[in-house]
Write a protein that holds these residues in place. Structure first.
Motif, PDB file in Angstrom:
ATOM      1  N   ALA A 111      11.720  28.403  28.096  1.00 50.59           N
ATOM      2  CA  ALA A 111      11.192  28.474  29.351  1.00 50.59           C
ATOM      3  C   ALA A 111       9.325  29.079  28.466  1.00 50.59           C
ATOM      4  N   ILE A 112       8.350  28.435  29.033  1.00 51.81           N
ATOM      5  CA  ILE A 112       6.830  28.988  28.397  1.00 51.81           C
ATOM      6  C   ILE A 112       6.227  28.556  29.656  1.00 51.81           C
ATOM      7  N   ARG A 113       5.179  30.562  29.413  1.00 53.90           N
ATOM      8  CA  ARG A 113       3.973  30.974  30.234  1.00 53.90           C
ATOM      9  C   ARG A 113       2.933  30.158  30.208  1.00 53.90           C
ATOM     10  N   ALA A 114       2.524  29.622  31.332  1.00 54.83           N
ATOM     11  CA  ALA A 114       1.097  28.408  31.186  1.00 54.83           C
ATOM     12  C   ALA A 114      -0.178  29.680  30.918  1.00 54.83           C
ATOM     13  N   ALA A 115      -1.424  29.138  31.133  1.00 54.37           N
ATOM     14  CA  ALA A 115      -2.823  30.269  31.276  1.00 54.37           C
ATOM     15  C   ALA A 115      -2.880  30.834  32.006  1.00 54.37           C
ATOM     16  N   SER A 116      -2.114  30.156  33.733  1.00 51.14           N
ATOM     17  CA  SER A 116      -2.367  30.500  35.318  1.00 51.14           C
ATOM     18  C   SER A 116      -1.120  30.695  34.914  1.00 51.14           C
ATOM     19  N   GLY A 117      -0.010  31.431  34.207  1.00 55.48           N
ATOM     20  CA  GLY A 117       0.844  31.952  34.812  1.00 55.48           C
ATOM     21  C   GLY A 117       1.980  31.698  35.162  1.00 55.48           C
ATOM     22  N   THR A 118       1.828  30.258  35.449  1.00 60.04           N
ATOM     23  CA  THR A 118       2.789  29.387  36.299  1.00 60.04           C
ATOM     24  C   THR A 118       4.463  29.863  35.147  1.00 60.04           C
ATOM     25  N   VAL A 119       5.207  29.722  34.992  1.00 63.39           N
ATOM     26  CA  VAL A 119       6.450  29.062  34.224  1.00 63.39           C
ATOM     27  C   VAL A 119       6.913  28.326  34.667  1.00 63.39           C
ATOM     28  N   TYR A 120       6.978  27.386  33.164  1.00 61.27           N
ATOM     29  CA  TYR A 120       7.488  26.159  32.771  1.00 61.27           C
ATOM     30  C   TYR A 120       9.114  25.821  32.130  1.00 61.27           C
ATOM     31  N   VAL A 121      10.113  25.292  32.544  1.00 64.58           N
ATOM     32  CA  VAL A 121      11.139  25.387  31.774  1.00 64.58           C
ATOM     33  C   VAL A 121      11.964  23.734  30.832  1.00 64.58           C
ATOM     34  N   GLY A 122      12.033  24.301  30.448  1.00 62.49           N
ATOM     35  CA  GLY A 122      13.020  22.482  30.005  1.00 62.49           C
ATOM     36  C   GLY A 122      14.754  23.430  29.060  1.00 62.49           C
TER      37      GLY A 122
END
Length: 131
Positions: A26-37
């Motif tokens: 899981a990564i948190r982007a600069a916007s605060g949104t979390v993306y997963v893989g």
């Protein structure tokens, strides 16, 4: 949802019929949104995809290009670190001070490092100046 919880949840979706080694990221982007893989294996090794690469692809597909935090989890006796290729991929989108937490489903042990600690002397866009 925490990065740890997001990584643990997506890990269950990993396609790992050959190694049986499921990884979630899981990564948190600069916007605060979390993306997963999650890792996706292919019978034609090494044509699979690492969990970190999947999370980065999801972030970029959503139009974001900067990550600020990373969590990687696997069902191993000790925390699993990103492979060399994924370290370079993470460094493409994150600054050296970005925290990377590596965990395991086996216990509460976590390792905490920064991208710079994971990939000292990273090859970056500054190397391409004048090319």
């Amino acid at each position: 949802m925490s990065l740890k919880a997001a990584a643990a949840a997506v890990r269950r979706n990993a396609h790992a019929p050959y190694s049986n080694f499921q990884v979630g990221a899981a990564i948190r982007a600069a916007s605060g949104t979390v993306y997963v893989g999650c890792n996706v294996e292919n019978v034609a090794y090494p044509e699979g995809t690492c969990a970190e690469a999947g999370a980065i692809a999801a972030m970029v597909a959503a139009g974001e290009t900067k990550l600020t935090e990373v969590y990687v989890i696997a069902g191993s006796p000790m925390p699993v670190s990103p492979c060399g290729g994924c370290r370079q991929k993470l460094a493409e989108f994150g600054a050296g001070e970005v925290p990377v937490t590596m965990g395991t489903t086996a216990n509460d042990t976590e390792w905490h490092m920064t991208l710079s600690e994971l990939l000292p002397g990273a090859f970056n866009k500054d190397h391409m100046d004048g090319a």
